[in-house]
Design a protein around this motif. Structure first.
Motif, PDB file in Angstrom:
ATOM      1  N   LEU A 174       0.848  -1.187   0.000  1.00 22.83           N
ATOM      2  CA  LEU A 174       0.000   0.000   0.000  1.00 22.83           C
ATOM      3  C   LEU A 174       0.884   1.237   0.000  1.00 22.83           C
ATOM      4  N   ALA A 175       0.621   2.135  -0.928  1.00 23.57           N
ATOM      5  CA  ALA A 175       1.444   3.325  -1.073  1.00 23.57           C
ATOM      6  C   ALA A 175       0.795   4.504  -0.363  1.00 23.57           C
ATOM      7  N   GLU A 176       1.637   5.390   0.157  1.00 29.58           N
ATOM      8  CA  GLU A 176       1.165   6.620   0.778  1.00 29.58           C
ATOM      9  C   GLU A 176       0.457   7.467  -0.277  1.00 29.58           C
ATOM     10  N   GLY A 177      -0.691   7.996   0.112  1.00 29.73           N
ATOM     11  CA  GLY A 177      -1.453   8.827  -0.811  1.00 29.73           C
ATOM     12  C   GLY A 177      -2.440   8.047  -1.663  1.00 29.73           C
ATOM     13  N   GLN A 178      -2.508   6.749  -1.474  1.00 34.85           N
ATOM     14  CA  GLN A 178      -3.472   5.948  -2.219  1.00 34.85           C
ATOM     15  C   GLN A 178      -4.885   6.387  -1.865  1.00 34.85           C
ATOM     16  N   LYS A 179      -5.750   6.431  -2.850  1.00 42.45           N
ATOM     17  CA  LYS A 179      -7.089   6.982  -2.661  1.00 42.45           C
ATOM     18  C   LYS A 179      -7.828   6.279  -1.522  1.00 42.45           C
ATOM     19  N   GLY A 180      -8.363   7.099  -0.624  1.00 40.71           N
ATOM     20  CA  GLY A 180      -9.139   6.574   0.487  1.00 40.71           C
ATOM     21  C   GLY A 180      -8.319   6.066   1.647  1.00 40.71           C
ATOM     22  N   LEU A 181      -6.968   6.119   1.540  1.00 38.00           N
ATOM     23  CA  LEU A 181      -6.087   5.603   2.584  1.00 38.00           C
ATOM     24  C   LEU A 181      -5.106   6.675   3.037  1.00 38.00           C
ATOM     25  N   LYS A 182      -4.664   6.530   4.275  1.00 38.27           N
ATOM     26  CA  LYS A 182      -3.592   7.372   4.794  1.00 38.27           C
ATOM     27  C   LYS A 182      -2.685   6.519   5.668  1.00 38.27           C
ATOM     28  N   VAL A 183      -1.381   6.565   5.374  1.00 34.94           N
ATOM     29  CA  VAL A 183      -0.394   5.855   6.177  1.00 34.94           C
ATOM     30  C   VAL A 183       0.380   6.888   6.990  1.00 34.94           C
ATOM     31  N   GLU A 184       0.339   6.752   8.305  1.00 32.86           N
ATOM     32  CA  GLU A 184       1.012   7.688   9.205  1.00 32.86           C
ATOM     33  C   GLU A 184       2.061   6.928  10.010  1.00 32.86           C
ATOM     34  N   ASN A 185       3.345   7.217   9.729  1.00 32.91           N
ATOM     35  CA  ASN A 185       4.451   6.532  10.403  1.00 32.91           C
ATOM     36  C   ASN A 185       5.106   7.438  11.443  1.00 32.91           C
ATOM     37  N   LYS A 186       5.238   6.928  12.644  1.00 31.19           N
ATOM     38  CA  LYS A 186       5.934   7.622  13.722  1.00 31.19           C
ATOM     39  C   LYS A 186       7.094   6.745  14.189  1.00 31.19           C
ATOM     40  N   ALA A 187       7.773   7.197  15.245  1.00 31.57           N
ATOM     41  CA  ALA A 187       8.966   6.476  15.706  1.00 31.57           C
ATOM     42  C   ALA A 187       8.643   5.057  16.166  1.00 31.57           C
ATOM     43  N   PHE A 188       7.488   4.886  16.840  1.00 35.31           N
ATOM     44  CA  PHE A 188       7.198   3.586  17.437  1.00 35.31           C
ATOM     45  C   PHE A 188       5.862   2.985  16.990  1.00 35.31           C
ATOM     46  N   PHE A 189       5.214   3.578  16.005  1.00 34.17           N
ATOM     47  CA  PHE A 189       3.978   2.976  15.518  1.00 34.17           C
ATOM     48  C   PHE A 189       3.683   3.455  14.105  1.00 34.17           C
ATOM     49  N   SER A 190       2.810   2.708  13.444  1.00 32.94           N
ATOM     50  CA  SER A 190       2.305   3.096  12.126  1.00 32.94           C
ATOM     51  C   SER A 190       0.794   2.922  12.149  1.00 32.94           C
ATOM     52  N   ARG A 191       0.094   3.915  11.605  1.00 23.12           N
ATOM     53  CA  ARG A 191      -1.367   3.896  11.586  1.00 23.12           C
ATOM     54  C   ARG A 191      -1.857   3.902  10.142  1.00 23.12           C
ATOM     55  N   LEU A 192      -2.694   2.915   9.805  1.00 24.85           N
ATOM     56  CA  LEU A 192      -3.310   2.828   8.479  1.00 24.85           C
ATOM     57  C   LEU A 192      -4.778   3.205   8.622  1.00 24.85           C
ATOM     58  N   THR A 193      -5.172   4.310   7.971  1.00 24.37           N
ATOM     59  CA  THR A 193      -6.527   4.841   8.122  1.00 24.37           C
ATOM     60  C   THR A 193      -7.312   4.675   6.836  1.00 24.37           C
ATOM     61  N   PHE A 194      -8.533   4.129   6.964  1.00 23.16           N
ATOM     62  CA  PHE A 194      -9.487   4.037   5.856  1.00 23.16           C
ATOM     63  C   PHE A 194     -10.578   5.074   6.124  1.00 23.16           C
ATOM     64  N   PHE A 195     -10.725   6.040   5.240  1.00 25.41           N
ATOM     65  CA  PHE A 195     -11.670   7.124   5.501  1.00 25.41           C
ATOM     66  C   PHE A 195     -13.121   6.723   5.239  1.00 25.41           C
ATOM     67  N   ASN A 196     -13.344   5.796   4.312  1.00 24.29           N
ATOM     68  CA  ASN A 196     -14.710   5.358   3.965  1.00 24.29           C
ATOM     69  C   ASN A 196     -14.636   3.897   3.542  1.00 24.29           C
ATOM     70  N   VAL A 197     -14.779   3.020   4.537  1.00 25.96           N
ATOM     71  CA  VAL A 197     -14.552   1.595   4.290  1.00 25.96           C
ATOM     72  C   VAL A 197     -15.574   1.039   3.303  1.00 25.96           C
ATOM     73  N   SER A 198     -15.050   0.302   2.318  1.00 22.09           N
ATOM     74  CA  SER A 198     -15.902  -0.380   1.342  1.00 22.09           C
ATOM     75  C   SER A 198     -15.682  -1.887   1.456  1.00 22.09           C
ATOM     76  N   GLU A 199     -16.524  -2.639   0.731  1.00 21.72           N
ATOM     77  CA  GLU A 199     -16.388  -4.098   0.765  1.00 21.72           C
ATOM     78  C   GLU A 199     -15.008  -4.529   0.297  1.00 21.72           C
ATOM     79  N   GLN A 200     -14.431  -3.786  -0.654  1.00 23.81           N
ATOM     80  CA  GLN A 200     -13.121  -4.157  -1.195  1.00 23.81           C
ATOM     81  C   GLN A 200     -11.984  -3.966  -0.192  1.00 23.81           C
ATOM     82  N   ASP A 201     -12.240  -3.167   0.858  1.00 21.84           N
ATOM     83  CA  ASP A 201     -11.187  -2.917   1.848  1.00 21.84           C
ATOM     84  C   ASP A 201     -11.039  -4.059   2.846  1.00 21.84           C
TER      85      ASP A 201
END
Length: 305
Positions: free
Chosen positions: A212-239
């Motif tokens: 999964l690439a940063e900036g992919q439509k409907g997704l946001k990847v947020e990386n910090k020193a000790f964690f990574s958060r994958l956010t789905f803004f509008n979950v669909s069946e395909q997610d």
């Protein structure tokens, strides 16, 4: 710091002098030494005194007051002991080492008397001193032993002097938290991956075998020193499906899988009949239940008449 040497005399004294070992410092009012720090304080009928200014360790030793009278000479001797506050003159630099390696820390200090040197680990879990020597040896260091190590030098002349060395222990990533999450369609969903590592881990996310690439439509990847958060803004069946979090640094990598799954919710909406509710997942059972609950108070009412 200055120190004064005093010698008591009386009217019988004809000659007087101060000596350091066999060297004459002062004889009467005459200065015999070349050291500008040595000065005459008093030459009276009762006292003959000199002073050494800015005393250092080289001034330590015996000092003699020699008095000559008509009958015979007399001497008074004092031994000067110079005490010096502790001073750390050499200490190891901050160090970075891989877990399992060996660490050797050095702390050299001067003072008079010779200072006592101790090492301690600055950590909530550390108790007492871990070394009472100039050298601190740690074999097979662990990540729990990282942090600051404090060298203290003391000799009771003055307050102890302390300096610290930072020890960084490098280790490969370890994923401490990665949980599957249920989210309804159309809602916001989050997958969280927490990892401990030194240096800090780099995170990557995969769905099945696709990164999964940063900036992919409907997704946001947020990386910090000790964690990574994958956010789905509008979950669909395909997610929905299996996701893998990969954490890596130069010492290694690790991964953890988690599932984003559909979480069903009970949606309550008014029905056209009085007191009825609609359950999208089990509507027939819910309507029948309401009818049965309504029939019971009607039957009780009929029996009253």
């Amino acid at each position: 710091m200055a120190f004064a040497f005093r010698c008591s005399v009386d009217n019988r004294v004809t000659r007087v002098a101060w000596l350091n070992r066999s060297s004459i410092l002062y004889a009467g009012n005459d200065k015999w030494c070349l050291d500008p720090r040595v000065v005459l304080l008093a030459n009276t009928k009762t006292q003959y005194s000199i002073q050494i200014q800015d005393v250092d360790v080289y001034d330590e030793g015996p000092y003699t007051c020699s008095v000559q009278t008509d009958n015979h000479p007399k001497t008074s001797r004092v031994h000067l002991i110079v005490q010096v506050s502790p001073k750390i003159t050499e200490i190891s630099s901050d160090i970075s080492i891989n877990e399992g390696g060996n660490v050797s820390l050095t702390c050299i200090a001067t003072g008079r008397p010779d200072p006592t040197i101790t090492w301690r680990h600055i950590s909530p879990k550390a108790v007492g001193f871990i070394s009472e020597d100039e050298y601190l040896e740690i074999t097979g260091i662990t990540r729990e032993q990282s942090g600051e190590y404090e060298c203290s030098a003391s000799n009771d002349v003055a307050a102890p002097v302390v300096q610290r060395v930072k020890v960084t222990v490098n280790y490969p990533p370890y994923i401490s938290d990665a949980k599957s999450t249920g989210v309804p369609v159309g809602q916001k969903g989050i997958l969280l991956c927490e990892a401990s590592a030194v240096p800090s881990a780099d995170f990557q996310w995969y769905k099945d075998d696709k990164r999964l690439a940063e900036g992919q439509k409907g997704l946001k990847v947020e990386n910090k020193a000790f964690f990574s958060r994958l956010t789905f803004f509008n979950v669909s069946e395909q997610d929905y499906g299996n996701y893998t979090c990969v954490a890596s640094n130069q010492l290694g990598n690790t991964n953890a899988s988690m599932i984003l799954y559909e979480e069903t919710t009970t949606a309550l909406t008014p029905w056209k009949g009085p007191g009825a509710v609609h359950d999208g997942n089990n509507g027939a059972w819910r309507r029948g239940g309401c009818a049965w609950l309504l029939a019971l108070p009607l039957a009780q009412l009929a029996r009253q008449f």
